[in-house]
Design a protein around this motif. Structure first.
Motif, PDB file in Angstrom:
ATOM      1  N   PHE A 336       0.827  -1.203   0.000  1.00 32.17           N
ATOM      2  CA  PHE A 336       0.000   0.000   0.000  1.00 32.17           C
ATOM      3  C   PHE A 336       0.865   1.258   0.000  1.00 32.17           C
ATOM      4  O   PHE A 336       0.484   2.281  -0.585  1.00 32.17           O
ATOM      5  N   GLN A 337       2.017   1.213   0.642  1.00 34.24           N
ATOM      6  CA  GLN A 337       2.931   2.358   0.590  1.00 34.24           C
ATOM      7  C   GLN A 337       3.321   2.662  -0.856  1.00 34.24           C
ATOM      8  O   GLN A 337       3.425   3.829  -1.252  1.00 34.24           O
ATOM      9  N   LEU A 421      -4.690   5.032  -6.136  1.00 33.31           N
ATOM     10  CA  LEU A 421      -5.442   4.827  -4.897  1.00 33.31           C
ATOM     11  C   LEU A 421      -6.866   4.370  -5.187  1.00 33.31           C
ATOM     12  O   LEU A 421      -7.358   3.410  -4.565  1.00 33.31           O
ATOM     13  N   THR A 422      -7.538   5.028  -6.115  1.00 32.99           N
ATOM     14  CA  THR A 422      -8.929   4.669  -6.392  1.00 32.99           C
ATOM     15  C   THR A 422      -9.039   3.272  -7.006  1.00 32.99           C
ATOM     16  O   THR A 422      -9.987   2.538  -6.721  1.00 32.99           O
ATOM     17  N   ASN A 423      -8.071   2.899  -7.832  1.00 36.17           N
ATOM     18  CA  ASN A 423      -8.073   1.532  -8.370  1.00 36.17           C
ATOM     19  C   ASN A 423      -7.834   0.501  -7.266  1.00 36.17           C
ATOM     20  O   ASN A 423      -8.409  -0.592  -7.281  1.00 36.17           O
ATOM     21  N   TYR A 424      -6.969   0.849  -6.327  1.00 30.64           N
ATOM     22  CA  TYR A 424      -6.692  -0.056  -5.199  1.00 30.64           C
ATOM     23  C   TYR A 424      -7.979  -0.335  -4.422  1.00 30.64           C
ATOM     24  O   TYR A 424      -8.246  -1.473  -4.026  1.00 30.64           O
ATOM     25  N   GLN A 445      -8.598  -1.760  10.324  1.00 23.66           N
ATOM     26  CA  GLN A 445      -7.736  -2.154   9.210  1.00 23.66           C
ATOM     27  C   GLN A 445      -8.551  -2.772   8.083  1.00 23.66           C
ATOM     28  O   GLN A 445      -9.472  -3.555   8.321  1.00 23.66           O
ATOM     29  N   LEU A 446      -8.211  -2.402   6.847  1.00 21.44           N
ATOM     30  CA  LEU A 446      -8.776  -3.021   5.647  1.00 21.44           C
ATOM     31  C   LEU A 446      -7.668  -3.794   4.954  1.00 21.44           C
ATOM     32  O   LEU A 446      -6.617  -3.231   4.623  1.00 21.44           O
ATOM     33  N   THR A 447      -7.900  -5.088   4.748  1.00 22.98           N
ATOM     34  CA  THR A 447      -6.896  -5.978   4.162  1.00 22.98           C
ATOM     35  C   THR A 447      -7.458  -6.635   2.912  1.00 22.98           C
ATOM     36  O   THR A 447      -8.599  -7.116   2.909  1.00 22.98           O
ATOM     37  N   LYS A 448      -6.665  -6.659   1.853  1.00 26.57           N
ATOM     38  CA  LYS A 448      -7.086  -7.332   0.625  1.00 26.57           C
ATOM     39  C   LYS A 448      -7.331  -8.815   0.914  1.00 26.57           C
ATOM     40  O   LYS A 448      -6.466  -9.501   1.472  1.00 26.57           O
ATOM     41  N   THR A 449      -8.492  -9.312   0.546  1.00 22.54           N
ATOM     42  CA  THR A 449      -8.766 -10.732   0.776  1.00 22.54           C
ATOM     43  C   THR A 449      -7.890 -11.620  -0.096  1.00 22.54           C
ATOM     44  O   THR A 449      -7.655 -12.783   0.230  1.00 22.54           O
ATOM     45  N   PHE A 455      -2.514  -4.055   2.963  1.00 23.53           N
ATOM     46  CA  PHE A 455      -3.513  -3.480   3.873  1.00 23.53           C
ATOM     47  C   PHE A 455      -3.157  -2.045   4.239  1.00 23.53           C
ATOM     48  O   PHE A 455      -2.032  -1.586   4.042  1.00 23.53           O
ATOM     49  N   PHE A 456      -4.141  -1.348   4.789  1.00 19.68           N
ATOM     50  CA  PHE A 456      -3.910  -0.052   5.430  1.00 19.68           C
ATOM     51  C   PHE A 456      -4.812   0.028   6.653  1.00 19.68           C
ATOM     52  O   PHE A 456      -5.843  -0.642   6.732  1.00 19.68           O
ATOM     53  N   SER A 457      -4.404   0.822   7.621  1.00 13.30           N
ATOM     54  CA  SER A 457      -5.198   0.970   8.839  1.00 13.30           C
ATOM     55  C   SER A 457      -5.220   2.429   9.253  1.00 13.30           C
ATOM     56  O   SER A 457      -4.415   3.245   8.787  1.00 13.30           O
ATOM     57  N   GLY A 458      -6.158   2.750  10.139  1.00 10.01           N
ATOM     58  CA  GLY A 458      -6.288   4.131  10.576  1.00 10.01           C
ATOM     59  C   GLY A 458      -7.058   4.243  11.872  1.00 10.01           C
ATOM     60  O   GLY A 458      -7.494   3.242  12.456  1.00 10.01           O
TER      61      GLY A 458
END
Length: 465
Positions: A336-337, A421-424, A445-449, A455-458
């Motif tokens: 994600f970075q 980002l929007t495609n991700y 956290q949202l993680t790609k299944t 993933f990214f978290s906040g």
């Protein structure tokens, strides 16, 4: 008189008969020596877990003499409920204090006895008692027969009760600052049980019971902060609002408007002042970092009774927003970075105007079934917002899929540069979960299944869109 004579006569006959029989008066009378119980596996576990290391007796076998109010109708706890209950007591109270303050702290301040009661204690006025402390030596926990260790809605009130009563014990040892009582002095009332939560919050109290007395207010503040965790507690305080409605244009859905409730700044400030009093007290009186104590308590709850974060998002639910700052790197995967770096470079290259991508916020369901992505960026020296709207769908496992719907004018300007980002966000599905950092602080956290390493978290919150 005739009836009385008959009764007396019968009594005399019984006396006479009893006197004719020779009795051994040295024989022990059954029952006066107390009940004798054979120690079993449960007793051994309680002794090894509580009595030997901490000098805490856990009493669960029925003893009517232990009840302080004999007018109450109570029932004994079922034996199979005892260990699960006390496992939570240990994990969510003893272990967290031991980790932050050491074993000697519990040995010094813990009550000498826990008494377990199977039923609730019902009181006049329609209230019930979940727990009570007596002089710092004994804590009684009620409603044990309804305990389910994996149900957060059940174990959280139990743990909150324990922390509430333990706060009383600590306050009896070291008094809290008297300034606390002057924060909302006119709000205390014996009629607290006839107050709604909204009314109590508006008056600067975290719960209705907080209004019973300053000492109860202090114990409620402490126990709520500990068992809610930072994100949920902050969301609770930040959700205290005024009836007044403020309307603003909806940039992502013109020409509609957004109706916003205004924060009750006075009530929120009062509770925050009480919060700071608690934090300062624990630091000055016992050298305890309250934030870490809170994080550990919340983590213990999560380990024993996890909740599905995906079910906690949305209006009238616990959280409405997830704020992400990818440049801080913590809680963001390497993949994600890379996505974020590509988006930043793309935004910077849109035109001659200097644009810098800073962060983003996901707003959950400002309209039914929709998620709004707010991108925070600077255009020149001006802080600017762009909005993208997505349709949200969940599968049977609560994995989330986003489908693009529309964007505002700034979104249109940013779209060519931010496409990474929007495609991700629209490619594949995401698992929604909790994340805990090294200090046990919680994040969303949202993680790609399709890739557990993407993933990214906040920070979770109730930021209003």
């Amino acid at each position: 008189m005739k009836k009385l004579n008959i009764l007396l006569t019968a009594g005399m006959m019984l006396t006479a008969l009893s006197c004719k029989k020779s009795e051994n008066l040295d024989r022990k009378i059954v029952g006066l020596g107390g009940d004798k119980w054979k120690q079993d596996v449960l007793d051994s576990w309680l002794a090894d877990t509580f009595t030997k290391p901490f000098n805490i007796e856990v009493k669960y076998r029925w003893d009517g003499s232990e009840q302080s109010d004999i007018s109450k109708t109570l029932v004994p706890p079922r034996a199979e409920k005892v260990q699960p209950t006390m496992e939570i007591v240990k994990a969510g109270w003893i272990d967290v204090y031991t980790a932050e303050a050491g074993m000697d702290f519990i040995k010094q301040f813990a009550p000498r006895q826990y008494l377990l009661v199977g039923s609730l204690q019902y009181n006049a006025g329609g209230t019930v008692t979940l727990g009570e402390a007596e002089g710092g030596n004994k804590v009684t926990l009620f409603n044990i027969n309804n305990f389910v260790k994996t149900d957060r809605n059940i174990i959280k009130p139990v743990l909150k009760t324990i922390h509430h009563e333990f706060t009383h014990i600590l306050n009896q040892t070291v008094s809290y600052a008297k300034e606390f009582e002057r924060i909302t002095p006119s709000g205390y009332t014996a009629d607290w049980n006839n107050t709604t939560l909204a009314s109590a919050n508006a008056a600067g109290f975290i719960t209705q019971y907080s209004q019973a007395a300053p000492g109860e207010d202090y114990a409620e503040m402490t126990s709520v902060m500990l068992t809610d965790g930072k994100a949920a507690y902050d969301a609770k305080v930040n959700s205290i609002v005024l009836p007044k409605i403020d309307s603003i244009p909806d940039p992502a859905n013109p020409p509609f408007i957004i109706q916003r409730e205004m924060p009750n700044a006075t009530a929120q400030a009062a509770i925050r002042k009480k919060e700071q009093s608690v934090i300062t007290y624990f630091k000055q009186a016992f050298s305890i970092d309250f934030a870490r104590l809170r994080n550990r308590t919340n983590y213990a709850l999560a380990e024993n009774a996890p909740t599905n974060l995906a079910t906690l998002f949305g209006n009238a639910r616990q959280f409405t927003s997830l704020s992400v700052e990818p440049d801080k790197a913590d809680g963001v995967s390497a993949s994600f970075q890379t996505t974020w770096a590509t988006a930043k470079a793309g935004v910077a290259a849109i035109s001659s105007t200097s644009r810098v991508l800073n962060s983003f916020v996901l707003f959950f369901y400002p309209k039914a079934g929709e998620l709004v992505l707010r991108v925070n960026y600077t255009s020149g020296t001006t802080a600017t917002l762009a909005h993208f709207v997505y349709k949200v769908a969940y599968d049977a496992n609560r994995n989330m899929t986003l489908t693009y719907v529309r964007r505002d004018a700034n979104g249109t300007t940013l779209a060519p540069g931010i496409i990474a980002l929007t495609n991700y966000l629209t490619t594949g599905s995401f698992g929604v979960s909790w994340r805990y950092d090294a200090d046990f602080l919680e994040y969303g956290q949202l993680t790609k299944t399709s890739d557990a390493n993407s993933f990214f978290s906040g920070s979770l919150g109730v930021t209003k869109y």
